[in-house]
Write a protein that holds these residues in place. Structure first.
Motif, PDB file in Angstrom:
ATOM      1  N   VAL A 134       0.859  -1.174   0.000  1.00  0.00           N
ATOM      2  CA  VAL A 134       0.000   0.000   0.000  1.00  0.00           C
ATOM      3  C   VAL A 134       0.896   1.225   0.000  1.00  0.00           C
ATOM      4  N   CYS A 135       0.705   2.052  -1.005  1.00  0.00           N
ATOM      5  CA  CYS A 135       1.444   3.296  -1.090  1.00  0.00           C
ATOM      6  C   CYS A 135       0.571   4.413  -0.524  1.00  0.00           C
ATOM      7  N   THR A 136       1.071   5.038   0.519  1.00  0.00           N
ATOM      8  CA  THR A 136       0.310   6.125   1.143  1.00  0.00           C
ATOM      9  C   THR A 136       0.973   7.454   0.800  1.00  0.00           C
ATOM     10  N   VAL A 137       0.222   8.327   0.177  1.00  0.00           N
ATOM     11  CA  VAL A 137       0.716   9.656  -0.156  1.00  0.00           C
ATOM     12  C   VAL A 137       0.069  10.636   0.811  1.00  0.00           C
ATOM     13  N   SER A 138       0.900  11.374   1.545  1.00  0.00           N
ATOM     14  CA  SER A 138       0.323  12.312   2.505  1.00  0.00           C
ATOM     15  C   SER A 138       1.098  13.622   2.503  1.00  0.00           C
ATOM     16  N   GLN A 139       0.407  14.649   2.920  1.00  0.00           N
ATOM     17  CA  GLN A 139       1.034  15.964   3.026  1.00  0.00           C
ATOM     18  C   GLN A 139       0.478  16.665   4.263  1.00  0.00           C
TER      19      GLN A 139
ATOM     20  N   ARG B 224      -0.372  13.240  -9.981  1.00  0.00           N
ATOM     21  CA  ARG B 224      -0.011  14.609  -9.631  1.00  0.00           C
ATOM     22  C   ARG B 224      -0.742  15.030  -8.363  1.00  0.00           C
ATOM     23  N   TYR B 225       0.032  15.521  -7.406  1.00  0.00           N
ATOM     24  CA  TYR B 225      -0.555  16.071  -6.182  1.00  0.00           C
ATOM     25  C   TYR B 225      -0.022  17.490  -6.033  1.00  0.00           C
TER      26      TYR B 225
ATOM     27  N   SER C 158       8.923  14.621  -9.630  1.00  0.00           N
ATOM     28  CA  SER C 158       9.293  16.033  -9.585  1.00  0.00           C
ATOM     29  C   SER C 158       8.635  16.690  -8.386  1.00  0.00           C
ATOM     30  N   ALA C 159       9.317  17.703  -7.871  1.00  0.00           N
ATOM     31  CA  ALA C 159       8.866  18.366  -6.656  1.00  0.00           C
ATOM     32  C   ALA C 159       9.259  19.831  -6.725  1.00  0.00           C
TER      33      ALA C 159
ATOM     34  N   PRO D  86      10.712  20.040   3.146  1.00  0.00           N
ATOM     35  CA  PRO D  86      10.193  21.403   2.969  1.00  0.00           C
ATOM     36  C   PRO D  86       8.694  21.428   2.685  1.00  0.00           C
ATOM     37  N   GLY D  87       8.227  20.459   1.892  1.00  0.00           N
ATOM     38  CA  GLY D  87       6.816  20.467   1.535  1.00  0.00           C
ATOM     39  C   GLY D  87       5.960  19.603   2.436  1.00  0.00           C
ATOM     40  N   ARG D  88       6.603  18.931   3.433  1.00  0.00           N
ATOM     41  CA  ARG D  88       5.912  17.991   4.323  1.00  0.00           C
ATOM     42  C   ARG D  88       5.106  16.983   3.505  1.00  0.00           C
ATOM     43  N   PHE D  89       5.753  16.501   2.446  1.00  0.00           N
ATOM     44  CA  PHE D  89       5.118  15.562   1.525  1.00  0.00           C
ATOM     45  C   PHE D  89       5.788  14.209   1.709  1.00  0.00           C
ATOM     46  N   VAL D  90       4.999  13.181   1.969  1.00  0.00           N
ATOM     47  CA  VAL D  90       5.552  11.869   2.300  1.00  0.00           C
ATOM     48  C   VAL D  90       4.897  10.789   1.450  1.00  0.00           C
ATOM     49  N   VAL D  91       5.727   9.938   0.872  1.00  0.00           N
ATOM     50  CA  VAL D  91       5.238   8.750   0.177  1.00  0.00           C
ATOM     51  C   VAL D  91       5.770   7.545   0.947  1.00  0.00           C
TER      52      VAL D  91
END
Ligand SMILES: [Zn+2]
Length: 139
Positions: free
Chosen positions: A50-55, A75-76, A92-93, A117-122
């Motif tokens: 399970v891939c969890t994408v969170s921000q 794209r998020y 890309s980020a 920096p973006g508090r973006f986690v995969v």
């Protein structure tokens, strides 16, 4: 004056049947453990993930990756996440350092790509909730 140590004490170095039995038991246990962990390891790399994408601590999406999952780009906001044959990466980020992009592909349960920096986690995790993120607990 006799200072010689008595040579009557002989150390028996030949293994008794009990020693052999204990050794066999230990070997069998070790083999069973090794098989258990090997099969588990194989399962965690080839099984569903399970891939969890969170921000900002908020889950944006949970994607179940199976062997037949289509390759795709998602794209998020300013982030692009690429999924390819069960491997996943931040393609890309918008961040300055691009550390998350340079982290590259992840494909095992427990791995994650973080953009601080973006508090973006995969994060990749095993779908079984009972599966602990550690192998052995030492008390
Ligand atoms: Zn980043």
């Amino acid at each position: 004056m006799n200072t010689s140590v008595s040579r009557k004490t002989k150390v028996c170095l030949r293994p008794s049947p009990w020693d052999i039995l204990v050794a066999a038991l230990v070997l069998a246990l070790a083999a069973a453990l090794a098989l258990f962990f090997l099969s588990r390891a194989a399962g965690s790399t080839e099984g569903d993930l399970v891939c969890t994408v969170s921000q900002n601590g908020r889950i944006l999406e949970e994607i179940t990756l199976t062997a037949g999952s289509p390759d795709q780009e998602k794209r998020y906001g300013d982030y692009v996440v690429e999924i390819n044959h069960g491997h996943i990466r931040i393609k890309s980020a918008p961040c300055v350092g691009q550390d998350c992009v340079h982290t590259g592909w992840i494909h095992r349960s427990g791995q994650s790509v973080v953009c601080l920096p973006g508090r973006f986690v995969v994060t990749l995790s095993s779908p079984a909730p009972a599966d602990p993120p550690f192998d052995i607990v030492v008390k």
